[in-house]
Design a protein around this motif. Structure first.
Motif, mmCIF file in Angstrom:
data_model
loop_
_atom_site.group_PDB
_atom_site.id
_atom_site.type_symbol
_atom_site.label_atom_id
_atom_site.label_comp_id
_atom_site.label_asym_id
_atom_site.label_seq_id
_atom_site.Cartn_x
_atom_site.Cartn_y
_atom_site.Cartn_z
ATOM 1 N N GLY A 62 3.237 7.966 10.664
ATOM 2 C CA GLY A 62 3.831 9.108 9.981
ATOM 3 C C GLY A 62 4.289 8.814 8.572
ATOM 4 O O GLY A 62 5.034 9.601 7.988
ATOM 5 N N LEU A 63 3.827 7.683 8.011
ATOM 6 C CA LEU A 63 4.256 7.303 6.663
ATOM 7 C C LEU A 63 3.254 7.723 5.591
ATOM 8 O O LEU A 63 3.572 7.679 4.396
ATOM 9 C CB LEU A 63 4.459 5.782 6.584
ATOM 10 C CG LEU A 63 5.460 5.203 7.592
ATOM 11 C CD1 LEU A 63 5.563 3.694 7.415
ATOM 12 C CD2 LEU A 63 6.824 5.854 7.422
ATOM 13 N N ALA A 64 2.055 8.123 5.988
ATOM 14 C CA ALA A 64 1.028 8.552 5.051
ATOM 15 C C ALA A 64 0.188 9.639 5.698
ATOM 16 O O ALA A 64 0.122 9.744 6.929
ATOM 17 C CB ALA A 64 0.136 7.377 4.626
ATOM 18 N N LEU A 76 0.823 -1.206 0.000
ATOM 19 C CA LEU A 76 0.000 0.000 0.000
ATOM 20 C C LEU A 76 0.857 1.255 0.000
ATOM 21 O O LEU A 76 0.549 2.231 -0.697
ATOM 22 C CB LEU A 76 -0.922 -0.003 1.220
ATOM 23 C CG LEU A 76 -2.099 -0.973 1.166
ATOM 24 C CD1 LEU A 76 -2.807 -1.018 2.507
ATOM 25 C CD2 LEU A 76 -3.081 -0.568 0.064
ATOM 26 N N LEU A 77 1.938 1.252 0.765
ATOM 27 C CA LEU A 77 2.829 2.409 0.790
ATOM 28 C C LEU A 77 3.412 2.655 -0.601
ATOM 29 O O LEU A 77 3.538 3.801 -1.048
ATOM 30 C CB LEU A 77 3.947 2.194 1.809
ATOM 31 C CG LEU A 77 4.840 3.409 2.099
ATOM 32 C CD1 LEU A 77 4.029 4.527 2.734
ATOM 33 C CD2 LEU A 77 6.006 3.006 3.003
ATOM 34 N N ALA A 78 3.749 1.578 -1.298
ATOM 35 C CA ALA A 78 4.284 1.704 -2.657
ATOM 36 C C ALA A 78 3.247 2.272 -3.616
ATOM 37 O O ALA A 78 3.590 2.986 -4.569
ATOM 38 C CB ALA A 78 4.780 0.347 -3.148
ATOM 39 N N GLU A 79 1.969 1.975 -3.393
ATOM 40 C CA GLU A 79 0.912 2.463 -4.277
ATOM 41 C C GLU A 79 0.642 3.953 -4.095
ATOM 42 O O GLU A 79 0.032 4.583 -4.963
ATOM 43 C CB GLU A 79 -0.394 1.699 -4.019
ATOM 44 C CG GLU A 79 -0.362 0.244 -4.439
ATOM 45 C CD GLU A 79 -0.426 0.071 -5.943
ATOM 46 O OE1 GLU A 79 -0.720 1.063 -6.644
ATOM 47 O OE2 GLU A 79 -0.162 -1.040 -6.421
ATOM 48 N N LEU A 80 1.097 4.534 -2.985
ATOM 49 C CA LEU A 80 0.747 5.911 -2.670
ATOM 50 C C LEU A 80 1.713 6.926 -3.263
ATOM 51 O O LEU A 80 1.956 7.991 -2.696
ATOM 52 C CB LEU A 80 0.662 6.098 -1.148
ATOM 53 C CG LEU A 80 -0.483 5.338 -0.469
ATOM 54 C CD1 LEU A 80 -0.431 5.534 1.033
ATOM 55 C CD2 LEU A 80 -1.823 5.782 -1.027
ATOM 56 N N TYR A 136 -5.282 9.366 0.260
ATOM 57 C CA TYR A 136 -4.079 9.101 1.045
ATOM 58 C C TYR A 136 -2.849 9.305 0.171
ATOM 59 O O TYR A 136 -2.862 9.018 -1.033
ATOM 60 C CB TYR A 136 -4.097 7.672 1.587
ATOM 61 C CG TYR A 136 -5.181 7.437 2.616
ATOM 62 C CD1 TYR A 136 -4.904 7.537 3.981
ATOM 63 C CD2 TYR A 136 -6.486 7.134 2.218
ATOM 64 C CE1 TYR A 136 -5.903 7.332 4.920
ATOM 65 C CE2 TYR A 136 -7.494 6.931 3.158
ATOM 66 C CZ TYR A 136 -7.193 7.033 4.499
ATOM 67 O OH TYR A 136 -8.176 6.834 5.438
ATOM 68 N N LEU A 137 -1.770 9.788 0.787
ATOM 69 C CA LEU A 137 -0.527 10.071 0.078
ATOM 70 C C LEU A 137 0.648 9.800 1.002
ATOM 71 O O LEU A 137 0.555 10.026 2.212
ATOM 72 C CB LEU A 137 -0.507 11.532 -0.377
ATOM 73 C CG LEU A 137 0.734 12.034 -1.126
ATOM 74 C CD1 LEU A 137 0.829 11.357 -2.490
ATOM 75 C CD2 LEU A 137 0.663 13.552 -1.282
#
Length: 326
Positions: free
Chosen positions: A297-299, A262-266, A310-311
Motif C-alpha cells: 500500500g505504499l505505491a 525507490l520509495l524516495a524516488e517516487l 509508479y507513484l
C-alpha cells in the motif's frame, strides 16, 4: 492578474495537453536567459555548445527577453492531448497572414529585421520558421524528450488523482503558487497583465504542463483562441539532477535500503526502466521491489500507453516523512 470565470460546462471540458511547440518556445527563453531559469542552466550550457551553425534568427526574435509576450500564433494551445511537433508545425504554417500581422502588432517597439520580413511575407517566413524550429528541436529537445515526456505524463496522472479526490478545488489549489481558485473563478497572478474573461461557449480550459516554463506560468485567454494555462509539472526539480539516496536511515532499516530508496524516488511518477537508470539496480530487481511496495500500500501503478508508471500513495508519503498521519 488574469481572472477566468467558469461555468459548469467549462469545468466539464477542462482537460490536459502537452505541446512540443510550447517546450520549444519556453526552452528558447531558458537558453537566452539562463539566469532567469537556473534549474535548466546545465541544459542551457550543453545546448548552446551543441547548436548547429544554422540560422535561428527568426525563432529567437519571436521570443524576446524579458518574455512579456510571445506572438500567439507561435504558442497555440494543443488541440489534442499529445500532438506531435510535426502536427503543431502544420497548424503554425497554415496561420492566416492577417493573424500573424495582428499578433506582431502587439509586440513593443520597432520590429527587428527577421520580424519585419515575417510581417511582409507571412507564408514564406512561416515555412522558414518551421525549418528553424525543427533544426533547433533536433539538438535542444529530442535527446531529452523521453525524460520530459515521462515527467509530464506523471504530472497528468497525479492531477487526475487530485480531481478524483477533491475536484477542481483541489486541482487548482495545488497547481502553482500563482494560481488560485474560489467561487467558480480561477485567478492567475501575472505581474504585467490584467484582464477578466468569461469562458463563454463552454470551451473549458486546457492545462499544459511544460518543463521549461518553470518557475512561472503563461496563459492564453484572448478570444477567439482556445483558453490555456501553461505551468511547470510537479517534480520538476528531478528533471536533470536526481539524488541517489534520499531515504532516511530509519526507513531504510525498516524496508531495506533498496526499497526505501525507490520509495524516495517516487515523488513523481516513474517507470521501472527509469528507476533502474536512476538507482543503478537491475530492472528485474526494481520491478520486484515495486511489486512489494505496491502490495504494502505504499505505491500505486498506472498504465500510460505501453508504460507503467509508479507513484507513492499517501501512506508512502507519510512513512517517508517520518510517520505523520496520512
Amino acid at each position: 492578474m488574469l481572472t477566468l470565470q467558469f461555468s459548469a460546462q467549462d469545468l466539464a471540458r477542462t482537460r490536459f495537453g502537452h505541446s512540443p511547440l510550447w517546450e520549444v518556445v519556453t526552452s528558447v527563453e531558458a537558453l537566452k536567459d539562463p539566469g532567469g531559469k537556473p534549474l535548466h542552466l546545465g541544459w542551457a550550457r550543453e545546448t548552446r555548445a551543441a547548436l548547429p551553425a544554422v540560422d535561428l534568427s527568426l525563432l529567437f526574435a519571436l521570443v524576446p527577453i524579458p518574455t512579456l509576450y510571445v506572438p500567439s500564433f507561435l504558442t497555440p494551445v494543443p488541440q489534442t492531448e499529445s500532438p506531435s511537433l510535426e502536427q503543431e508545425l502544420a497548424v503554425l504554417t497554415a496561420t492566416p497572414a492577417e493573424t500573424v500581422r495582428a499578433d506582431l502588432a502587439l509586440l513593443d517597439g520597432p520590429l527587428p529585421a527577421p520580424l519585419v520580413a515575417l510581417h511582409r511575407d507571412p507564408a514564406g517566413e512561416l515555412a522558414r520558421l518551421a525549418d528553424q524550429v525543427l533544426a533547433y528541436w533536433e539538438v535542444a529537445l529530442r535527446p531529452h524528450w523521453s525524460r520530459i515526456r515521462r515527467l509530464v505524463e506523471g504530472e497528468i496522472l497525479y492531477r487526475a488523482r487530485s480531481i478524483a479526490h477533491g475536484g477542481a478545488a483541489e486541482l487548482f489549489a495545488e497547481l502553482h503558487p500563482q494560481v488560485s481558485w474560489s467561487d467558480d473563478t480561477l485567478r492567475v497572478r501575472h505581474r504585467y497583465y490584467e484582464a477578466t474573461r468569461t469562458l463563454d461557449g463552454g470551451r473549458g480550459l486546457v492545462l499544459v504542463p511544460t518543463v521549461f516554463v518553470w518557475p512561472g506560468v503563461f496563459s492564453q485567454s484572448t478570444p477567439p483562441r482556445q483558453p490555456g494555462l501553461v505551468y511547470p509539472p510537479r517534480g520538476i526539480a528531478t528533471l536533470w539532477e536526481r539524488p541517489r539516496d534520499r531515504a532516511p536511515d530509519a526507513l531504510a532499516a525498516l524496508l531495506g535500503r533498496s526499497r526505501a530508496g525507490l520509495l524516495a524516488e517516487l515523488d513523481s511518477p516513474a517507470s521501472t526502466t527509469e528507476l533502474a537508470a536512476r538507482t543503478g539496480m537491475p530492472a528485474p530487481t526494481v520491478s520486484h521491489h515495486l511489486t512489494t511496495l505496491r502490495a504494502a500500500g505504499l505505491a500505486v501503478s498506472h498504465r500510460t500507453g505501453r508504460t507503467v508508471l509508479y507513484l507513492r500513495t499517501p501512506l508512502g508519503e507519510a512513512l517517508l516523512a517520518g510517520g505523520a498521519t496520512p
